[in-house]
Write a protein that holds these residues in place. Structure first.
Motif, short mmCIF file in Angstrom:
data_model
loop_
_atom_site.label_atom_id
_atom_site.label_comp_id
_atom_site.label_asym_id
_atom_site.label_seq_id
_atom_site.Cartn_x
_atom_site.Cartn_y
_atom_site.Cartn_z
N ALA A 50 0.85 -1.23 -0.09
CA ALA A 50 -0.04 -0.12 -0.10
C ALA A 50 0.88 1.26 0.00
O ALA A 50 2.04 1.32 0.87
N VAL A 81 0.77 4.80 1.03
CA VAL A 81 -0.19 5.81 1.77
C VAL A 81 0.28 7.37 1.48
O VAL A 81 1.39 7.50 1.57
N SER A 82 -0.67 8.10 1.17
CA SER A 82 -0.74 9.45 0.86
C SER A 82 0.02 10.09 2.17
O SER A 82 -0.14 9.75 3.37
N GLN A 96 0.45 12.16 5.42
CA GLN A 96 -0.48 12.67 6.50
C GLN A 96 0.14 13.86 7.07
O GLN A 96 1.29 13.75 7.30
N LEU A 143 -1.54 8.46 9.98
CA LEU A 143 -0.70 7.34 9.22
C LEU A 143 -1.09 5.98 9.72
O LEU A 143 -1.65 4.85 9.07
N VAL A 147 -4.45 5.03 9.10
CA VAL A 147 -4.74 4.32 7.64
C VAL A 147 -4.40 3.04 7.37
O VAL A 147 -5.11 2.12 6.96
N ILE A 148 -2.99 2.74 7.82
CA ILE A 148 -2.61 1.34 7.72
C ILE A 148 -3.32 0.21 8.45
O ILE A 148 -3.40 -0.75 8.12
N GLU A 176 4.57 10.39 4.30
CA GLU A 176 3.94 9.20 3.89
C GLU A 176 4.74 7.84 3.87
O GLU A 176 5.58 7.98 4.57
#
Length: 141
Positions: free
Chosen positions: A30, A32-33, A35, A61, A64-65, A129
């Protein structure tokens, strides 16, 4: 665990100060943009406080993960964007405060830190990120 090897020592290169030169993985990734330090309502957290902003950005972050069933041990690489690299120790201290309980003695993920002229909002001091190796048992999101 899909993050399999953390390469920290190589002949001809100095040792890393707490991060890995490279991390090998297997399975899905993944990306991840970045944060930043915003709360659930979109308000900036920790104006003029790099430690508070780093903590909030990492918390976002992690949120999200965790949707993928991942944790800090699954992060393969961080990319940090900061306004002022002279206070990098603050970022390292907060990063370690948050990651050490999960990573234990493992080195931190591979990492890049870039000083930038500005971030997307005038009150932001840091953005982070990540590339994350998704655990095998994770469900599709």
């Amino acid at each position: 665990m899909p993050a399999e090897e953390r390469l920290t020592e190589l002949p001809g290169l100095p040792g890393t100060p707490g991060y890995a030169h490279a991390v090998t993985v297997s399975g899905r990734l993944a990306f991840v943009s970045g944060q930043v330090a915003v709360d659930a309502t979109g308000r900036v957290v920790g104006v003029d406080d790099l430690a508070a902003q780093t903590r909030q950005a990492l918390s976002n972050l992690h949120h999200v993960i965790s949707v993928f069933g991942a944790d800090w041990s699954d992060v393969v690489k961080f990319t940090w964007y900061v306004l002022d690299v002279s206070d990098v120790q603050t970022i390292r201290d907060v990063r370690d405060e948050m990651l050490r309980p999960v990573l234990g003695e493992l080195h931190n993920p591979a990492s890049t830190l870039v000083q930038v002229a500005g971030l997307f909002g005038p009150d932001f001091l840091v953005e982070v990120e990540a590339v994350v190796s998704i655990p095998d048992q994770a469900s599709d999101v």
